[in-house]
Design an enzyme around this catalytic site. Sequence first.
Site, PDB file in Angstrom:
ATOM      1  N   SER A  45       0.809  -1.214   0.000  1.00 37.98           N
ATOM      2  CA  SER A  45       0.000   0.000   0.000  1.00 37.98           C
ATOM      3  C   SER A  45       0.848   1.272   0.000  1.00 37.98           C
ATOM      4  O   SER A  45       0.329   2.361  -0.264  1.00 37.98           O
ATOM      5  CB  SER A  45      -0.941   0.013   1.218  1.00 37.98           C
ATOM      6  N   GLY A 218      -2.999   3.644  -4.010  1.00 33.54           N
ATOM      7  CA  GLY A 218      -3.595   4.480  -5.039  1.00 33.54           C
ATOM      8  C   GLY A 218      -5.067   4.799  -4.850  1.00 33.54           C
ATOM      9  O   GLY A 218      -5.686   4.499  -3.823  1.00 33.54           O
ATOM     10  N   CYS A 243      -9.471  -2.347   3.520  1.00 30.87           N
ATOM     11  CA  CYS A 243      -8.785  -1.099   3.160  1.00 30.87           C
ATOM     12  C   CYS A 243      -9.208  -0.636   1.766  1.00 30.87           C
ATOM     13  O   CYS A 243     -10.363  -0.273   1.575  1.00 30.87           O
ATOM     14  CB  CYS A 243      -7.268  -1.283   3.286  1.00 30.87           C
ATOM     15  N   LEU A 244      -8.324  -0.658   0.785  1.00 29.58           N
ATOM     16  CA  LEU A 244      -8.706  -0.319  -0.581  1.00 29.58           C
ATOM     17  C   LEU A 244      -9.904  -1.157  -1.018  1.00 29.58           C
ATOM     18  O   LEU A 244     -10.778  -0.683  -1.753  1.00 29.58           O
ATOM     19  CB  LEU A 244      -7.529  -0.551  -1.535  1.00 29.58           C
ATOM     20  N   HIS A 325      -6.890  -2.788   9.050  1.00 27.20           N
ATOM     21  CA  HIS A 325      -6.283  -4.091   8.772  1.00 27.20           C
ATOM     22  C   HIS A 325      -6.454  -5.024   9.961  1.00 27.20           C
ATOM     23  O   HIS A 325      -5.666  -4.986  10.909  1.00 27.20           O
ATOM     24  CB  HIS A 325      -4.787  -3.923   8.459  1.00 27.20           C
ATOM     25  N   GLU A 327      -5.791  -8.068  10.144  1.00 24.78           N
ATOM     26  CA  GLU A 327      -4.695  -9.040  10.149  1.00 24.78           C
ATOM     27  C   GLU A 327      -3.358  -8.445  10.557  1.00 24.78           C
ATOM     28  O   GLU A 327      -2.327  -9.120  10.529  1.00 24.78           O
ATOM     29  CB  GLU A 327      -4.544  -9.647   8.748  1.00 24.78           C
TER      30      GLU A 327
END
Length: 358
Positions: A45, A218, A243-244, A325, A327
Amino acid sequence: MTAAYVALEGGHVLEGRGRAPGTAHGELVFTTAYTGYEESLTDPSYEEQVLTFSYPLIGNYGVREERFEDDRVHPRAVLAKELTEDVADWLASEGVPAIDHLDTREVVTDIRDGGAMKCGIAVGEDVTQEDALDELAACKAMSEHTDIGTQVSVDEPIVHGADNDGPDVALVDCGAKGSIVDSLLDRDATVHVLPYDVAAADVDALDPDVLFISNGPGDPANYEDAISLVQAFVEETPVAGICLGQQIVAEALGGTTAKMTFGHRGVNQPVLDLESGQVVMTTQNHGYTVDDPGDHLEITQVNVNDDTPEGLDGIQHDIITRQYHPEANPGPEDTLDFFDDVLAMAETHATTAVPADD
């Protein structure tokens, strides 16, 4: 001392101590994490970004390959107050410029006040401020990296845990951290890691129990293939995202995303679960957020600091996403049950989709 310069958007140039030579440019961001520098530096990321560590000493427990999230360093350059020899040597071996003896409090304040910004880096025996300014001039805005997925995704499908007895997960790799795969394997899933632009027909041939969109770098709006993939499967297949991945799912279902001023990057972001009222601590690394989830998703968790969406559930479809996250290594581990919820959703789908034998 090796010369080292950081040219900031607007033309201001900082001078520090060069620890790993080279020139680079990227979006300047910071993380408040005080541990986990190995994981941060190998997190896909951070592609096309220059990472500043706000914690003053980076490298105080060495460099251990077993902690890596990917097989290479992803930030284009690294800034710190002080880097140990272990980390400096590692970055030099990776060809990633590194600078320390900087006032990182000033850098972080600049980013908080002005937002994530373009920057240019120059480190070496003969570099000058002009070299850093030239790198700055070559830097593109993050939204202009329209094909950034090609830099972080697998080229061909990879299968992990083929002999496992749990659900089949189609993990669309937009820059997936290795610990996402590990968390699924730990729960007996079979994980098919697929290119970020995988065709719908290839996913359909797998007949997965859940479509999982990974984290990555991005602007989510640039992941058009992944957005289309979610749209193609959401009616019949459970969908999850991290996330993304949360942002891509929102884009696919009529929601909108927006760039944040300086993002969330650290290991102590507080998140409130709206149903239970419980606050958990989370690890985060993102510069975009879901602005409006649209009519098909409901917000289930929010960031305590700024109320941005941290969790989404489907209103009509089987969907679970998280902006943070769960994880994350080295922690915290407050939210690892997310993977249990994802696989429970997948198992329910697998049970109801296949008629019982007579």
